[in-house]
Design a protein around this motif. Structure first.
Motif, PDB file in Angstrom:
ATOM      1  N   LEU A  93     -67.717 121.361 -68.590  1.00 35.60           N
ATOM      2  CA  LEU A  93     -67.716 122.583 -66.842  1.00 35.60           C
ATOM      3  C   LEU A  93     -69.030 123.405 -67.721  1.00 35.60           C
ATOM      4  CD1 LEU A  93     -63.810 122.966 -67.708  1.00 35.60           C
ATOM      5  CD2 LEU A  93     -64.337 121.943 -66.170  1.00 35.60           C
ATOM      6  N   HIS A  94     -69.437 123.461 -65.856  1.00 33.36           N
ATOM      7  CA  HIS A  94     -70.079 124.586 -65.549  1.00 33.36           C
ATOM      8  C   HIS A  94     -69.767 126.344 -65.072  1.00 33.36           C
ATOM      9  CE1 HIS A  94     -72.222 121.237 -66.779  1.00 33.36           C
ATOM     10  NE2 HIS A  94     -71.912 120.373 -66.620  1.00 33.36           N
ATOM     11  N   VAL A  95     -69.910 126.724 -65.456  1.00 35.85           N
ATOM     12  CA  VAL A  95     -70.297 128.417 -64.661  1.00 35.85           C
ATOM     13  C   VAL A  95     -71.489 128.691 -64.268  1.00 35.85           C
ATOM     14  CG1 VAL A  95     -70.228 130.764 -65.382  1.00 35.85           C
ATOM     15  CG2 VAL A  95     -69.110 129.166 -66.658  1.00 35.85           C
ATOM     16  N   ILE A  96     -70.185 129.323 -62.461  1.00 36.16           N
ATOM     17  CA  ILE A  96     -71.214 129.790 -61.776  1.00 36.16           C
ATOM     18  C   ILE A  96     -71.180 131.217 -61.190  1.00 36.16           C
ATOM     19  CG2 ILE A  96     -72.354 127.750 -60.774  1.00 36.16           C
ATOM     20  CD1 ILE A  96     -70.076 128.636 -58.330  1.00 36.16           C
ATOM     21  N   VAL A  97     -72.018 132.106 -61.388  1.00 36.26           N
ATOM     22  CA  VAL A  97     -71.647 133.565 -61.420  1.00 36.26           C
ATOM     23  C   VAL A  97     -71.890 134.313 -60.035  1.00 36.26           C
ATOM     24  CG1 VAL A  97     -72.171 136.311 -61.973  1.00 36.26           C
ATOM     25  CG2 VAL A  97     -72.238 133.930 -63.450  1.00 36.26           C
ATOM     26  N   CYS A  98     -70.565 134.949 -59.204  1.00 27.75           N
ATOM     27  CA  CYS A  98     -70.333 135.015 -57.811  1.00 27.75           C
ATOM     28  C   CYS A  98     -70.798 136.807 -57.865  1.00 27.75           C
ATOM     29  CB  CYS A  98     -69.687 134.315 -57.369  1.00 27.75           C
ATOM     30  SG  CYS A  98     -69.223 132.502 -57.273  1.00 27.75           S
ATOM     31  N   ASN A  99     -71.848 137.147 -56.916  1.00 34.90           N
ATOM     32  CA  ASN A  99     -72.094 138.466 -56.916  1.00 34.90           C
ATOM     33  C   ASN A  99     -70.973 139.164 -56.267  1.00 34.90           C
ATOM     34  OD1 ASN A  99     -72.263 141.376 -57.812  1.00 34.90           O
ATOM     35  ND2 ASN A  99     -74.829 140.641 -56.359  1.00 34.90           N
TER      36      ASN A  99
END
Length: 330
Positions: A93-99
């Protein structure tokens, strides 16, 4: 063209079953150390990588986990993201950061996008969302973890246990004969109110002091709001001699303004932050703060997601212990 290395190739090279290779990659079941070493050596030798695209096609679900935070400029969330990513890597699994910039419309838009893209999971620090907003994830079957100071409905939660640390901060401040305690708190419309303010207010009574309304100023959880809030407090007829801040970004803004106004920290005013962001020990004076370990929060959130992906259906709450760090600003 060279054929893609498969789990079967890895299993053959390591002398194990494909199921064992899967367990090593996912961490879903324990594997003997010697077996794990053999599998990892075969993976390295053969150059095996997880085919995430094929997995997505089979399951109809993305391999992405969204980390949705209110302020990407705050190093606390960078530390959280790194720990979350490290813990989830073995699952492919890969994490994407959303602001979200603490904007409710952006928060809701990102939830809708997570549903549309069928994300594998969502970890979110809500700022202006309501519990009913999160229900869209549950209806879509997306495992969700909330990182917040207060409960957020029937959902997995990572939350601070900061009572002891806050009491220790008050002990240090009041031992120095400081009685006019103030706080630069968060905005009134933040999700769940302002639990850090309420905890400080309740504990202050045990030390023979209080947080009067005129010594509580509100703003966003930003450096700019900290500077503005400190200026407002210093304009009071009876200035506070100790200022607690909603987080370390706010506290650094307050320190900026103190330097500009010529207010001595901690000589005239003791200053206490919250979170122990990476810069807290780098500013001068070093920031006294209540450490809420971002790495532990990220790891706890990852474990809760893993459990959900493994089929757990009962909601769980993990309390992460906060720690008082006495430095130079108080």
């Amino acid at each position: 063209m060279q054929e893609r290395v498969t789990m079967t190739d890895v299993a053959r090279a390591a002398g194990v079953s494909t199921a064992t290779v899967s367990y090593v990659l996912s961490g879903k079941r324990p594997v003997a150390p010697a077996t794990r070493t053999a599998v990892e050596a075969a993976i390295t030798e053969l150059g095996f990588t997880v085919n995430t695209a094929a997995r997505s096609l089979r399951t109809g679900q993305s391999t992405l986990v969204a980390l949705i935070v209110p302020d990407i400029a705050n190093p606390f969330f960078a530390q959280l993201a790194a720990a979350l990513q490290e813990e989830l890597r073995g699952l492919g699994l890969h994490v994407i950061v959303c602001n979200t910039r603490a904007d409710r419309r952006e928060e809701r838009a990102l939830l809708a996008e997570a549903v549309q893209q069928r994300f594998a999971g969502v970890v979110i620090t809500p700022f202006r969302l309501l519990p009913r907003d999160i229900e869209v994830l549950g209806r879509a079957g997306i495992p969700t973890v909330i990182s917040a100071d207060v409960p957020f409905g029937p959902v997995d939660l990572v939350t601070p246990d900061a009572r002891t640390a806050t009491r220790q901060a008050l002990e240090r401040v009041t031992a120095a004969k400081r009685r006019r305690i103030a706080m630069i708190a968060g905005p009134r419309d933040a999700t769940g109110g302002d639990p850090r303010l309420e905890l400080l207010r309740n504990l202050a009574r045990q030390f023979g002091t209080s947080l009067p309304g005129d010594l509580v100023v509100r703003g966003e959880h930003t450096r700019e709001a900290g500077a503005e809030g400190f200026a407002r407090l210093m304009s009071r007829r009876y200035r506070p001699d100790a200022v607690f801040c909603a987080n370390d970004m706010v506290a650094v803004g307050a320190l900026d303004k103190a330097n500009e106004l010529g207010v001595g920290i901690p000589g005239e005013v003791a200053l206490v932050g919250h979170d122990d962001a990476s810069f807290a020990s780098l500013v001068r004076p070093q920031l006294t703060t209540i450490r809420y370990p971002a790495e532990d929060v990220g790891r706890a959130a990852a474990r809760l997601l893993k459990e959900r992906l493994d089929g757990r259906s009962v909601h769980r709450t993990v309390r992460v212990k906060a720690e008082f760090l006495a430095r130079d600003s108080a």
